[in-house]
Scaffold this active site. Structure first.
Site, PDB file in Angstrom:
ATOM      1  CD  GLU A  20      26.429   1.069  33.025  1.00  0.00           C
ATOM      2  OE1 GLU A  20      27.326   0.945  32.176  1.00  0.00           O
ATOM      3  OE2 GLU A  20      26.617   1.561  34.143  1.00  0.00           O
ATOM      4  CB  CYS A  61      28.820   3.562  38.254  1.00  0.00           C
ATOM      5  SG  CYS A  61      29.335   4.202  39.846  1.00  0.00           S
ATOM      6  CD  GLU A 109      35.917   1.242  41.518  1.00  0.00           C
ATOM      7  OE1 GLU A 109      34.814   0.730  41.264  1.00  0.00           O
ATOM      8  OE2 GLU A 109      36.563   0.959  42.546  1.00  0.00           O
ATOM      9  CE  LYS A 145      41.398  10.597  29.002  1.00  0.00           C
ATOM     10  NZ  LYS A 145      40.188  11.336  28.588  1.00  0.00           N
TER      11      LYS A 145
HETATM   12  P1  NAD Z   1      34.158   5.824  28.943  1.00  0.00           P
HETATM   13  O1  NAD Z   1      34.712   4.477  29.165  1.00  0.00           O
HETATM   14  O2  NAD Z   1      33.601   6.161  27.609  1.00  0.00           O
HETATM   15  O3  NAD Z   1      35.222   6.945  29.239  1.00  0.00           O
HETATM   16  C1  NAD Z   1      35.876   7.068  30.493  1.00  0.00           C
HETATM   17  C2  NAD Z   1      37.177   7.786  30.306  1.00  0.00           C
HETATM   18  O4  NAD Z   1      38.054   6.965  29.526  1.00  0.00           O
HETATM   19  C3  NAD Z   1      37.099   9.116  29.567  1.00  0.00           C
HETATM   20  O5  NAD Z   1      37.986  10.026  30.192  1.00  0.00           O
HETATM   21  C4  NAD Z   1      37.574   8.751  28.167  1.00  0.00           C
HETATM   22  O6  NAD Z   1      38.121   9.839  27.463  1.00  0.00           O
HETATM   23  C5  NAD Z   1      38.642   7.715  28.464  1.00  0.00           C
HETATM   24  N1  NAD Z   1      38.943   6.792  27.369  1.00  0.00           N
HETATM   25  C6  NAD Z   1      38.168   6.453  26.312  1.00  0.00           C
HETATM   26  N2  NAD Z   1      38.799   5.530  25.548  1.00  0.00           N
HETATM   27  C7  NAD Z   1      39.996   5.284  26.131  1.00  0.00           C
HETATM   28  C8  NAD Z   1      41.084   4.401  25.837  1.00  0.00           C
HETATM   29  N3  NAD Z   1      41.060   3.598  24.774  1.00  0.00           N
HETATM   30  N4  NAD Z   1      42.123   4.386  26.679  1.00  0.00           N
HETATM   31  C9  NAD Z   1      42.139   5.161  27.782  1.00  0.00           C
HETATM   32  N5  NAD Z   1      41.140   6.019  28.107  1.00  0.00           N
HETATM   33  C10 NAD Z   1      40.083   6.072  27.294  1.00  0.00           C
HETATM   34  O7  NAD Z   1      33.074   6.003  30.096  1.00  0.00           O
HETATM   35  P2  NAD Z   1      32.055   7.185  30.271  1.00  0.00           P
HETATM   36  O8  NAD Z   1      31.029   7.015  29.184  1.00  0.00           O
HETATM   37  O9  NAD Z   1      32.780   8.476  30.431  1.00  0.00           O
HETATM   38  O10 NAD Z   1      31.406   6.842  31.691  1.00  0.00           O
HETATM   39  C11 NAD Z   1      30.270   6.052  31.828  1.00  0.00           C
HETATM   40  C12 NAD Z   1      30.624   4.670  32.318  1.00  0.00           C
HETATM   41  O11 NAD Z   1      31.420   4.769  33.485  1.00  0.00           O
HETATM   42  C13 NAD Z   1      29.426   3.840  32.719  1.00  0.00           C
HETATM   43  O12 NAD Z   1      29.592   2.513  32.275  1.00  0.00           O
HETATM   44  C14 NAD Z   1      29.465   3.867  34.240  1.00  0.00           C
HETATM   45  O13 NAD Z   1      28.819   2.777  34.861  1.00  0.00           O
HETATM   46  C15 NAD Z   1      30.918   3.889  34.491  1.00  0.00           C
HETATM   47  N6  NAD Z   1      31.195   4.440  35.813  1.00  0.00           N
HETATM   48  C16 NAD Z   1      31.696   3.608  36.772  1.00  0.00           C
HETATM   49  C17 NAD Z   1      31.924   4.086  38.047  1.00  0.00           C
HETATM   50  C18 NAD Z   1      32.454   3.195  39.130  1.00  0.00           C
HETATM   51  O14 NAD Z   1      32.907   3.704  40.136  1.00  0.00           O
HETATM   52  N7  NAD Z   1      32.432   1.890  38.978  1.00  0.00           N
HETATM   53  C19 NAD Z   1      31.669   5.424  38.341  1.00  0.00           C
HETATM   54  C20 NAD Z   1      31.162   6.235  37.341  1.00  0.00           C
HETATM   55  C21 NAD Z   1      30.947   5.735  36.073  1.00  0.00           C
END
Ligand code: NAD
Length: 478
Positions: A375, A278, A244, A171
């Site tokens: 962040e 990230c 992650e 997804k």
């Molecule tokens: P997010 O948490 O808003 O969304 C990530 C994914 O989760 C999306 O596909 C979203 O639709 C889904 N999602 C949202 N609510 C959900 C729920 N309740 N249950 C299951 N899935 C759900 O994150 P984002 O804003 O898309 O990404 C940015 C964040 O990701 C930043 O904090 C960044 O640091 C982190 N990030 C981490 C890594 C890593 O490898 N550690 C890599 C890239 C980004």
């Protein structure tokens, strides 16, 4: 609007339109660029059933056969780099050259990860018994990816999950689903039906997936707040999870660096992809002896960098990806302004459409300010002055996050010693963000759970299975 391209999901080898759609917005123009299916529960169920049905045959194939399929996917992706990069820029915002790097990076990631092997470990082999532990796949993996690197971060999950014999329901983020859907279409005749399924939807789909009883493991990349919800939801059926999550990476810059040479590298460590990485440098600790010189060199370099629509020639930094993130980053800048921090570059609003935020640098704000502690995930960087290594380390380590960090110094021993004391999953010395499919990557504390990449990451898609063979003949049979 009526001629918007309508993308389809991949379920059981078929491209499926879904009963309704949602618009995907170009963050540079705020115009819709395409429509993605809004999956119903029945669509998700169909994808999970397809993945479950495909699992036994896929798991029974040799790892060499599965490797060949993943490599074929990589080759297919590489053939369409031009189309994919345009699509990626249109939904994510990053400049074309960065989008191309991501598409090619995704292809190399598939290949690199496909080169890995699963271990077989003989733990005892003597006159009495042979004990061997092998690794077996878990079943169906539910993968959830974010919007900052939609394609490459999806491939980070697809390659090891499939290589180790699992099947998958993937997804993508609702902000950036189109590149992943197009990828699914490209590989739909390469991957056996049901082995890889891609479903899209808005807010309700993620929780449906993490709570689905037919899914055995969830691999999630996204924010820490969502990661907690994912783990809670997965707990009901005891799914394995790999998380992650967010980061607040510190760079520690020692006084022996060549300031003019290092300034552009440090700039990009923080601002590439509009800071939406990230492992971007989110706090830059600079030794007092070079603080002013380095600050001025970074500002001078920043003024040469063009912020603009990623589809326009010459743009080096695009907009922030979506309205919510745009508001969050602007809120942090407003907080700095309200507290009287010294904003030495940027900070003002950019007129016109699009989620553009200027390159913003905050000069030595207090350690407990929001711009240092949170962040930011946007093009805003606090520069922080330090006097001693101990002080820099204690400030850098005083974070709930523990994802990555960097050390910059010409003294290899000193840099190594600092790196060993930085409390994060990865530390890079004299370079930022060098990830590799064969090197494990994961966060400490609130930055995540488990690792991705490398053999260790591959093992997370498997269970340990031990076969113990008694060599002495049972007494009763003699
Ligand atoms: P997010 O948490 O808003 O969304 C990530 C994914 O989760 C999306 O596909 C979203 O639709 C889904 N999602 C949202 N609510 C959900 C729920 N309740 N249950 C299951 N899935 C759900 O994150 P984002 O804003 O898309 O990404 C940015 C964040 O990701 C930043 O904090 C960044 O640091 C982190 N990030 C981490 C890594 C890593 O490898 N550690 C890599 C890239 C980004």
């Amino acid at each position: 609007m009526t001629d918007l391209a309508a993308f389809k999901m991949l379920i059981n080898g078929h491209m499926v339109a879904g009963t309704s759609t949602f618009d995907v917005i170009n963050p540079a123009t705020e115009d819709a660029v395409g429509r993605a299916p809004e999956a119903e529960q029945a669509d998700l169920d169909a994808a999970v059933v397809a993945a479950r049905n495909a699992f036994p045959a896929w798991a029974a194939r040799s790892i060499e056969e599965r490797r060949a399929v993943i490599i074929a996917m990589a080759d297919r992706l590489r053939e369409d780099v031009d189309e994919m990069k345009r699509l990626l820029t249109s939904e994510q915002g990053k400049p074309h050259q960065d989008a191309e790097r991501e598409v090619l990076g995704a292809a190399s990631w598939l290949k690199g990860a496909a080169s890995l092997d699963l271990p077989r470990e003989v733990l005892q082999d003597d006159a009495e018994r042979r004990v061997e532990t092998i690794r077996v796949p878990l079943g169906v993996v539910g993968a959830i990816s974010p919007w900052n690197f939609p394609l490459v971060l999806a491939m980070v999950k697809v390659a090891p999950a499939l290589l180790s014999g699992n099947t998958m329901v993937l997804k993508p983020s609702p902000f950036t689903p189109l590149t992943t859907l197009r990828f699914a279409e490209l590989v739909s005749d390469i991957v056996p039906p049901g082995v890889l399924n891609v479903v899209t939807g808005t807010d309700r789909l993620g929780p449906w997936l993490t709570g689905h009883p037919g899914i055995d493991k969830v691999s999630f990349t996204g924010s820490t707040a969502t990661g907690r919800r994912v783990m809670e939801s997965a707990a009901h059926s005891l799914k394995r999870v790999t998380l992650e999550l967010g980061g607040n990476d510190a760079a520690i810059v020692m006084p022996d660096v060549d300031v003019e040479k290092v300034a552009p590298e440090l700039f990009w460590a923080a601002f590439r992809n509009s800071g939406q990485i990230c492992i971007a440098t989110k706090r830059m600790y600079v030794h007092a002896d070079i603080y002013q010189q380095l600050r001025d060199a970074i500002i001078a370099y920043a003024k040469t960098v063009k912020v603009g629509d990623g589809a326009e020639q010459g743009s080096q930094i695009g907009p922030v990806n979506n309205r919510a993130q745009y508001d969050r980053v602007n809120d942090l800048i407003a907080d700095s302004r309200a507290r009287g921090h010294h904003i030495v570059l940027g900070g003002e609003a950019i007129e016109g459409p699009g989620f553009f935020i200027p390159i913003t640098i905050v000069d030595n704000p207090p350690e407990d300010s929001r711009i240092v502690q949170e962040e930011q995930f946007g093009p805003v960087l606090p520069l922080l002055r330090f006097e001693t290594v101990d002080e820099a380390l204690s400030r850098a380590n005083a974070s709930e996050y523990g994802l990555g960090g960097t050390v910059w110094s010409g003294d290899a021993d000193m840099a190594q010693a600092i790196a060993e004391r930085l409390s994060t999953g990865t530390v890079w010395i004299n370079e930022p963000q060098n990830l590799n499919p064969t090197v494990p990557f994961g966060g400490m504390r609130q930055s995540g759970m488990g690792v991705e990449n490398g053999r260790e990451g591959l093992m997370e898609y498997t269970a340990a299975k031990t076969i113990a063979t008694r060599k002495l003949r049972p007494a009763l049979a003699s």
